[in-house]
Write an enzyme that holds these catalytic residues in place. Structure first.
Site, PDB file in Angstrom:
ATOM      1  N   ASP A 190       6.325   5.649 -31.276  1.00  0.00           N
ATOM      2  CA  ASP A 190       5.432   6.445 -30.446  1.00  0.00           C
ATOM      3  C   ASP A 190       5.079   6.089 -28.902  1.00  0.00           C
ATOM      4  OD1 ASP A 190       4.120   8.792 -30.019  1.00  0.00           O
ATOM      5  OD2 ASP A 190       2.218   8.179 -31.023  1.00  0.00           O
ATOM      6  N   ASN A 234       8.475  18.231 -34.462  1.00  0.00           N
ATOM      7  CA  ASN A 234       8.982  18.071 -33.294  1.00  0.00           C
ATOM      8  C   ASN A 234       9.835  19.178 -32.567  1.00  0.00           C
ATOM      9  OD1 ASN A 234       9.543  14.452 -33.680  1.00  0.00           O
ATOM     10  ND2 ASN A 234       7.734  15.578 -32.811  1.00  0.00           N
TER      11      ASN A 234
HETATM   12  C1  FPP Z   1       7.639   9.971 -30.017  1.00  0.00           C
HETATM   13  O1  FPP Z   1       6.879   9.487 -28.603  1.00  0.00           O
HETATM   14  C2  FPP Z   1       8.918   9.554 -30.117  1.00  0.00           C
HETATM   15  C3  FPP Z   1       9.873  10.510 -30.695  1.00  0.00           C
HETATM   16  C4  FPP Z   1       9.254  12.049 -31.085  1.00  0.00           C
HETATM   17  C5  FPP Z   1      11.074  10.340 -30.590  1.00  0.00           C
HETATM   18  C6  FPP Z   1      11.457   9.122 -31.146  1.00  0.00           C
HETATM   19  C7  FPP Z   1      13.043   8.998 -30.823  1.00  0.00           C
HETATM   20  C8  FPP Z   1      13.678   7.929 -30.272  1.00  0.00           C
HETATM   21  C9  FPP Z   1      12.937   6.683 -29.857  1.00  0.00           C
HETATM   22  C10 FPP Z   1      15.015   7.912 -29.751  1.00  0.00           C
HETATM   23  C11 FPP Z   1      16.116   8.291 -30.572  1.00  0.00           C
HETATM   24  C12 FPP Z   1      16.211   7.714 -32.023  1.00  0.00           C
HETATM   25  C13 FPP Z   1      17.113   7.254 -32.821  1.00  0.00           C
HETATM   26  C14 FPP Z   1      17.178   6.659 -34.104  1.00  0.00           C
HETATM   27  C15 FPP Z   1      18.529   7.100 -32.071  1.00  0.00           C
HETATM   28  P1  FPP Z   1       6.284  10.809 -27.832  1.00  0.00           P
HETATM   29  O2  FPP Z   1       7.193  11.385 -27.053  1.00  0.00           O
HETATM   30  O3  FPP Z   1       5.379  11.574 -28.938  1.00  0.00           O
HETATM   31  O4  FPP Z   1       5.339   9.937 -27.028  1.00  0.00           O
HETATM   32  P2  FPP Z   1       4.092  10.458 -26.318  1.00  0.00           P
HETATM   33  O5  FPP Z   1       3.146  10.543 -27.333  1.00  0.00           O
HETATM   34  O6  FPP Z   1       3.614   9.398 -25.417  1.00  0.00           O
HETATM   35  O7  FPP Z   1       4.306  11.698 -25.602  1.00  0.00           O
END
Ligand code: FPP
Length: 246
Positions: free
Chosen positions: A26, A74
């Protein structure tokens, strides 16, 4: 919660490693915002961390690693962000599959990937197929995954098997339920790591996490380093796990 990440790999007791680690990756969006960048570049940086942390876990001898890459919730994000995440999956497989396979990593998917766009679905299936007989670390990628969706699926599948006469209602126990989850055959997570300062499970492995130890940190996922992982493991090794006993 900003911790001093003073622990190194030398502080870890290799005899008492967590068998299964789950990570809720996250903070990509906030990281991007802090740098004045669009959100998708936060995810791109997050993917670089995936590569480093998978390697660190593998070198350490972690047997199962589960990364929460895309939840059933998501899809509510703006379509450009969803597309960017789907594209990153394709990039990840194309760039990393060969090395993961050479390192004997077995890739598995937790979640319903039939709902993914065609290209990421095919690339992810290719990664699962190519690594299916590997015997090293199992890397579970939770993709279009939701714990409640998983439990709902398990209940329906169990009822179907009851209706068919394959199982008797009295045979339903915790172990049988585990066998209807995406993680069938894998141990429950010993340690769940969540960076970014949020203190919740967000529908991640809700059945399997009944006795998991949690490690939270303010660090944003794109800033996560192997030392954070080592700190989490050292902290885990200090905990007294009682599983409801004394
Ligand atoms: C949450 O951060 C993260 C995600 C919804 C996506 C995670 C994906 C990756 C790290 C990249 C791809 C993964 C693989 C396995 C290839 P957020 O966007 O909710 O962060 P925020 O809370 O700061 O907005």
């Amino acid at each position: 919660m900003t911790e001093n990440i003073s622990k190194t790999i030398k502080d870890i007791d290799k005899e008492r490693l967590p068998v299964h680690i789950g990570i809720i990756m996250d903070g990509n969006g906030r990281w991007a915002k802090k740098q004045g960048l669009p959100r998708h570049l936060g995810h791109q940086e997050g993917m670089r961390k995936v590569v480093q942390i998978v390697e660190a876990c593998n070198e350490l001898g972690i047997k199962n690693l589960t990364l929460y890459a895309f939840s059933t919730e998501n899809w509510k994000r703006p379509s450009v962000e969803v597309e960017a995440l789907m594209n990153l999956l394709v990039v990840f497989v194309r760039k990393e599959l060969r090395r993961l396979n050479e390192n004997n990593v077995k890739i598995m998917i937790l979640g319903d990937i039939s709902k993914l766009p065609d290209l990421p679905m095919r690339e992810v299936e290719r990664a699962v197929g190519i690594t299916s007989s590997n015997t090293g670390m199992t890397l579970n990628i939770a993709l279009n995954y939701g714990g409640r969706q998983e439990v709902t699926m398990a209940i329906k599948d169990i009822l179907r098997d009851v209706n068919k006469g394959n199982i008797n209602i009295d045979e339903i126990d915790e172990k049988l339920i585990s066998d209807y989850l995406y993680t069938k055959g894998q141990p429950d997570p010993d340690l769940i790591i969540r960076p970014s300062g949020e203190l919740r499970l967000s529908n991640f492995l809700i059945y399997q996490a009944a006795y998991s130890e949690f490690w939270f940190s303010d660090v944003l996922w794109p800033d996560f380093k192997a030392d954070h992982l080592y700190n989490a493991i050292v902290e885990y090794q200090k905990r007294n796990r009682r599983f409801g006993g004394v």
